[in-house]
Enzyme design. Structure first.
Site: not given
Ligand code: MRU
Length: 341
Positions: A46-48, A89, A192, A233, A243-244
């Site tokens: 996970r994470g962009a 996603r 997270q 994201d 973002n999250k």
């Molecule tokens: O749902 P996730 O855990 O994939 O969400 C991740 C985030 O929101 C991060 O802040 C974002 O992807 C930036 S990661 C460098």
């Protein structure tokens, strides 16, 4: 870094299973595009930026798997691979950015074996570029961090969310010599911040204090937070930033208290084809994530909403920190100038 987020080895992808952290470190192995798509959907990875790197590897492993086929059959399999990964996603644009790069790379090859080789190489270069970009971003971002700053961050924008070093946590890592300390918001529903950010920072002895998401306003009011740094994201062409879920709340609080609110992301997270935050697709995830956590359920019979991201309007963003440099008070003109650099 004492762990790898992902490794492309001998035609297979190994991912650290982020669902199990910090309790257990396991590296399941993937050799199909649909397996990688399931891993992205299920939050093994996970994470962009990490999602983008994993998707690129998903294409590479599928090409390797089918490189013995004749050209027509091979290309049909690859089309399926692109579409299964693209539907994993919806919010992080790095996924689509990486798939576009893999498509371009495919055009440079001739027969399936040659294409597979090119795709494996391209996935490797996307991974290497991500680490390089994060180190550059860290260097630019560290200049915005005052000595002794107490920084709040949200979710995990660390090494785990990228191929290494991290975006928001990359800035924090690069600024550690300034005697900084970090508040990590736990980040409901999937924690997270509590499970991943707190783990990453404490392993490197960067001072980190875990707080519930609802505590950030109190600490700001008490003067205990100097700045906020988060990841992204997808950044729209006008600077609106997805973002999250909960990031928007934090940005509103930061504005209320005059605290700088920085977004750190590679330019692959900026989407010039999405004009504003209103057009960013926001993923809705399963209600079970809100009803409880892992095998504990505390709310069975009640309607649930579970949007996984929110959008922070550009007017609340102090700066966007990228590998190409920093833009203050982002707007469409500054963003297109940045992308043209
Ligand atoms: O749902 P996730 O855990 O994939 O969400 C991740 C985030 O929101 C991060 O802040 C974002 O992807 C930036 S990661 C460098």
């Amino acid at each position: 870094m004492s762990f790898d987020t992902l490794r492309l080895k001998s035609g297979k992808l190994e991912l650290i299973d982020q669902r199990l952290l910090p309790g257990r470190i396991e590296y399941p192995v993937y050799d199909t595009a649909s397996g990688v798509a399931d891993a992205i959907k299920g939050m093994v990875v996970r994470g962009a930026p990490a999602i983008g790197c994993a998707a690129a590897c998903g294409i590479a492993v599928e090409a390797i798997r089918f490189s013995h086929l004749e050209s027509g059959e091979f290309l049909a399999k690859m089309e399926d691979a692109f579409s299964v990964l693209a539907s994993s996603r919806p919010t992080a644009v790095n996924l689509f950015w990486a798939l576009d790069r893999m498509r371009e790379a495919m055009k440079r090859g001739g027969n399936p074996a040659e294409i597979a080789m090119l795709l494996e190489r391209e996935a490797g270069s996307i991974i290497a570029q991500d680490v390089e970009d994060n180190l550059a971003m860290g260097m630019h971002g560290a200049e915005l961090v005052p000595d002794g700053a107490r920084i709040v961050t949200y979710c995990n924008a660390g090494a785990l969310a990228t191929a290494g070093h991290g975006t928001a946590l990359g800035v924090i890592r690069s600024a550690r010599h300034k005697g900084i300390s970090v508040y990590s918001c736990e980040t409901r529903p999937l924690l997270q911040g509590a499970r991943l950010t707190a783990w990453e920072l404490s392993m490197e002895n960067i001072p980190v204090t875990l707080i519930c998401d609802s505590m950030a306003g109190y600490l700001m009011q008490k003067g205990e937070i100097d700045l906020a740094i988060v990841g992204a994201d997808r950044v729209a062409a006008n600077g609106d930033t997805a973002n999250k879920i909960g990031t928007y709340t934090l940005a509103v609080l930061a504005k209320r208290h005059g605290i700088p609110f920085h977004v750190a992301c590679p330019t692959s997270t900026i989407d010039p084809n999405t004009p504003t935050g209103n057009e960013i697709p926001i993923e809705e995830r399963d209600s079970s994530e809100v009803r409880g956590y892992r095998d504990v359920e505390w709310a069975a019979d009640v309607p649930v909403r579970n949007p996984a991201f929110d959008v922070t309007p550009a007017e609340l963003v102090t700066s966007i920190i990228t590998e190409k440099g920093v833009i203050m008070a982002p707007d469409s003109a500054k963003i297109s100038a940045l992308l043209a650099r």
